[in-house]
Design an enzyme around this catalytic site. Structure first.
Site, PDB file in Angstrom:
ATOM      1  N   ASP A 170       1.080   2.394   3.673  1.00 43.37           N
ATOM      2  CA  ASP A 170      -0.207   3.810   2.855  1.00 43.37           C
ATOM      3  C   ASP A 170       0.707   5.352   2.915  1.00 43.37           C
ATOM      4  O   ASP A 170       0.576   6.344   3.180  1.00 43.37           O
ATOM      5  CB  ASP A 170      -0.693   4.174   4.159  1.00 43.37           C
ATOM      6  CG  ASP A 170      -2.451   4.671   3.395  1.00 43.37           C
ATOM      7  OD1 ASP A 170      -2.229   5.052   2.872  1.00 43.37           O
ATOM      8  OD2 ASP A 170      -3.562   5.662   4.592  1.00 43.37           O
TER       9      ASP A 170
ATOM     10  N   ASN B 124      -4.663   5.810  -7.611  1.00 36.53           N
ATOM     11  CA  ASN B 124      -5.686   7.578  -7.148  1.00 36.53           C
ATOM     12  C   ASN B 124      -4.938   8.497  -7.270  1.00 36.53           C
ATOM     13  O   ASN B 124      -4.296   9.021  -6.684  1.00 36.53           O
ATOM     14  CB  ASN B 124      -6.400   7.575  -5.963  1.00 36.53           C
ATOM     15  CG  ASN B 124      -5.428   7.775  -4.498  1.00 36.53           C
ATOM     16  OD1 ASN B 124      -3.592   7.035  -4.444  1.00 36.53           O
ATOM     17  ND2 ASN B 124      -4.970   7.660  -3.307  1.00 36.53           N
TER      18      ASN B 124
ATOM     19  N   ARG C 212       2.936   8.251  -6.232  1.00 35.36           N
ATOM     20  CA  ARG C 212       2.436   9.533  -7.072  1.00 35.36           C
ATOM     21  C   ARG C 212       3.328   9.627  -8.142  1.00 35.36           C
ATOM     22  O   ARG C 212       2.223   9.111  -8.445  1.00 35.36           O
ATOM     23  CB  ARG C 212       2.618  11.268  -6.188  1.00 35.36           C
ATOM     24  CG  ARG C 212       2.785  10.575  -4.551  1.00 35.36           C
ATOM     25  CD  ARG C 212       1.369  11.219  -4.578  1.00 35.36           C
ATOM     26  NE  ARG C 212       1.154  11.843  -2.652  1.00 35.36           N
ATOM     27  CZ  ARG C 212      -0.149  11.011  -2.805  1.00 35.36           C
ATOM     28  NH1 ARG C 212      -0.987  10.691  -3.201  1.00 35.36           N
ATOM     29  NH2 ARG C 212       0.131  11.258  -1.215  1.00 35.36           N
TER      30      ARG C 212
ATOM     31  N   GLU D   6      -7.245   0.555  -3.893  1.00 33.35           N
ATOM     32  CA  GLU D   6      -7.592   1.331  -2.891  1.00 33.35           C
ATOM     33  C   GLU D   6      -9.029   1.346  -3.089  1.00 33.35           C
ATOM     34  O   GLU D   6      -9.064   2.554  -4.261  1.00 33.35           O
ATOM     35  CB  GLU D   6      -7.286   1.975  -1.367  1.00 33.35           C
ATOM     36  CG  GLU D   6      -7.055   2.844  -1.812  1.00 33.35           C
ATOM     37  CD  GLU D   6      -6.725   3.739  -0.334  1.00 33.35           C
ATOM     38  OE1 GLU D   6      -7.060   4.005   0.634  1.00 33.35           O
ATOM     39  OE2 GLU D   6      -5.411   4.287  -0.504  1.00 33.35           O
TER      40      GLU D   6
ATOM     41  N   HIS E  45      -5.918  -0.472   6.133  1.00 27.87           N
ATOM     42  CA  HIS E  45      -5.039   0.339   6.852  1.00 27.87           C
ATOM     43  C   HIS E  45      -6.379   0.362   7.895  1.00 27.87           C
ATOM     44  O   HIS E  45      -6.672   1.311   8.139  1.00 27.87           O
ATOM     45  CB  HIS E  45      -4.888   1.603   6.968  1.00 27.87           C
ATOM     46  CG  HIS E  45      -5.671   1.780   5.397  1.00 27.87           C
ATOM     47  ND1 HIS E  45      -6.533   2.586   5.451  1.00 27.87           N
ATOM     48  CD2 HIS E  45      -5.290   2.896   4.214  1.00 27.87           C
ATOM     49  CE1 HIS E  45      -7.849   2.745   4.719  1.00 27.87           C
ATOM     50  NE2 HIS E  45      -6.171   3.556   3.807  1.00 27.87           N
TER      51      HIS E  45
ATOM     52  N   HIS F  79       0.242  -1.531   0.125  1.00 31.15           N
ATOM     53  CA  HIS F  79      -0.341  -0.338  -0.189  1.00 31.15           C
ATOM     54  C   HIS F  79       0.952   1.446   0.092  1.00 31.15           C
ATOM     55  O   HIS F  79       1.285   1.872   1.211  1.00 31.15           O
ATOM     56  CB  HIS F  79      -0.542  -0.017   1.714  1.00 31.15           C
ATOM     57  CG  HIS F  79      -2.038   1.070   1.341  1.00 31.15           C
ATOM     58  ND1 HIS F  79      -3.724   0.638   1.231  1.00 31.15           N
ATOM     59  CD2 HIS F  79      -2.076   2.363   0.930  1.00 31.15           C
ATOM     60  CE1 HIS F  79      -4.368   1.514   0.783  1.00 31.15           C
ATOM     61  NE2 HIS F  79      -3.508   2.601   0.318  1.00 31.15           N
TER      62      HIS F  79
HETATM   63  O1  DOR Z   1      -4.927   9.647   4.634  1.00 33.83           O
HETATM   64  C1  DOR Z   1      -4.480   9.473   3.663  1.00 33.83           C
HETATM   65  N1  DOR Z   1      -4.373   9.995   2.214  1.00 33.83           N
HETATM   66  N2  DOR Z   1      -5.142   7.993   3.358  1.00 33.83           N
HETATM   67  C2  DOR Z   1      -5.850   7.436   2.146  1.00 33.83           C
HETATM   68  O2  DOR Z   1      -6.276   6.364   2.282  1.00 33.83           O
HETATM   69  C3  DOR Z   1      -5.250   8.264   0.880  1.00 33.83           C
HETATM   70  C4  DOR Z   1      -3.683   8.989   1.121  1.00 33.83           C
HETATM   71  C5  DOR Z   1      -3.281   9.645  -0.094  1.00 33.83           C
HETATM   72  O3  DOR Z   1      -3.762   9.493  -0.672  1.00 33.83           O
HETATM   73  O4  DOR Z   1      -2.993  10.900  -0.048  1.00 33.83           O
END
Ligand code: DOR
Length: 423
Positions: free
Chosen positions: A285, A92, A62, A143, A222, A58
């Site tokens: 994460d 994402n 970027r 996710e 998470h 996870h």
């Molecule tokens: O705090 C978070 N930031 N939780 C997530 O699930 C996404 C992540 C992000 O992409 O910045």
């Protein structure tokens, strides 16, 4: 039969059984355990604890238009400097990975820049081309945002039900961000915790279980409370920040510690820590935001904290203190994630992937200025940790004594790619 020569021999490795052996590596995999054979390169491991490379399933790498936060080079150097030899990137991105074309471009970007193994998940939105991405090599799905977060819109229950059915039909693994958001605009870490409450996370986990087909493979990302861990029907992932940090450790409005799910209070954190045995996977994460983005009013600060490079080092400090077993750390950071993802595991048996990190027996303190992520800060500043001195990826010494030695990028596709009829 004993191989005649090897590419690399790790000498004097102490195995989990306590036995000391030499590990011979040929073409990126373990070819022999026992007495050493002749090799191009030899590394003496007698001063070190030798761990299989960690798989961080996870990571928000970027890149693309967000390369000022992190890119595949800085992110994967940070990975190997923390003993992680394979990262699974979250989709994402900006724009999100929702088509085969975007997935292929993402693979290309990683191949050009990464220094270690990598895999890429498919983004899950109602109009996403799930089949196209699965065949193009996506590792897993998500996710999947069952609640909104930074760079992720929350999906409604009907969309989730429909998307789960499509993923299940493909035979894929759904990885889920399960939370409940109550609508208040938090101005402090304690309010952030109440705006995304612990009980809401457990309810969201149960709801996901009801929306997904019975036999579906689910992985809960998470999870931040013991109740959520108990509620999960699927595999359970927990981050180092939820294990080691509480919101009381920070100033009330410290935006650096803002993350989704939120840091909880001390008692909730301790209860999570006490279910260590029920946790399948530790993942970071890693969600690096720059200091400039974070140093704004609490309500405007993005959620997310960096943690890729410090994940295993923090756990190794716990092993050093006798609070965690080495075998459980290996299981949760390397073997279980490999099994969940369906990739060969790194380790100490012939045929295993030859990814390793060598850890000294000395604690140091985390100093963000010495870490390799671009953001330059860490919520674990000052915490004790043990960082690896040497890291090997596919039999290649990629990192040693603080410096990158060589790149060894390798793409790990998911099962949809391997079963593609055109291949
Ligand atoms: O705090 C978070 N930031 N939780 C997530 O699930 C996404 C992540 C992000 O992409 O910045």
């Amino acid at each position: 039969m004993l191989p005649v020569t090897a590419d690399l021999v790790l000498r004097n490795v102490t195995l989990l059984t306590g036995r000391c052996a030499d590990i011979s590596v040929t073409s990126g995999v373990v070819s022999h355990i026992g007495a050493a054979v002749r090799a191009d390169e030899t590394i003496d491991c007698s001063r070190f604890t030798c761990l299989p490379g960690a798989v961080d399933m996870h990571v928000h790498m970027r890149g693309g238009v967000q390369a000022d936060k992190e890119d595949w080079c800085s992110g994967t150097v940070s990975a190997v400097a923390g003993g992680v030899t394979l990262v699974v990137d979250q989709p994402n991105t900006v724009p999100p990975i929702t088509t085969a074309e975007r997935l292929l471009a993402r693979i290309h970007e990683a191949e050009e820049q990464a220094v270690c193994g990598f895999a890429i998940n498919a983004g899950v939105l109602p109009d996403a081309d799930l089949t196209g991405m699965w065949k193009a090599g996506a590792m897993a799905f998500g996710e999947i945002f069952a609640a909104p977060s930074s760079y992720g819109e929350g999906l409604d229950p009907e969309s989730l039900r429909n998307l789960f059915a499509r993923i299940h039909a493909l035979g894929g693994l759904a990885t889920i961000h399960a939370e409940e958001v109550c609508g208040m605009a938090p101005e402090t870490l304690a309010e952030h915790d109440r705006a995304r409450p612990p009980e809401g996370e457990a309810r969201a986990v149960r709801r996901v279980g009801e929306l997904a087909p019975g036999e579906m493979r689910l992985h809960f990302c998470h999870l931040s409370t013991a109740a959520s861990v108990r509620a999960a029907h699927g595999t359970v992932e927990v981050t180092p920040h939820h294990l080691f940090l509480s919101y009381e450790d920070f100033d009330p409005d410290d935006t650096l510690a803002r993350v989704n799910p939120p840091l909880r209070d001390k008692a909730t954190r301790r209860a999570l820590r006490s279910c260590w045995d029920a946790i399948d996977v530790i993942a970071s994460d890693h969600a690096p935001h720059t200091l400039a983005e974070k140093k704004v009013q609490f309500g405007n600060a993005p959620s997310g904290i960096p943690g890729l490079e410090t994940m295993v080092p923090l756990l190794m400090a716990e092993v050093h203190r006798g609070r965690l077993s080495l075998s459980s750390v290996i299981e949760k950071t390397s073997w279980k994630p490999s099994e969940i993802l369906g990739i060969s595991r790194p380790g100490f048996e012939p045929g295993d992937r030859a990814d390793y990190a060598l850890y000294p027996d000395e604690l140091s303190r985390i100093d963000a200025s010495g870490l390799h992520a671009k953001c330059g800060w860490s919520p674990f500043e000052g915490h004790e940790a043990i960082f690896p001195e040497v890291v090997i990826v596919g039999g290649v010494r990629v990192y040693a004594h603080g410096d990158l030695q060589e790149r060894h990028p390798q793409f790990y596709p998911g099962e949809g790619y391997l079963s593609h009829p055109d291949k």
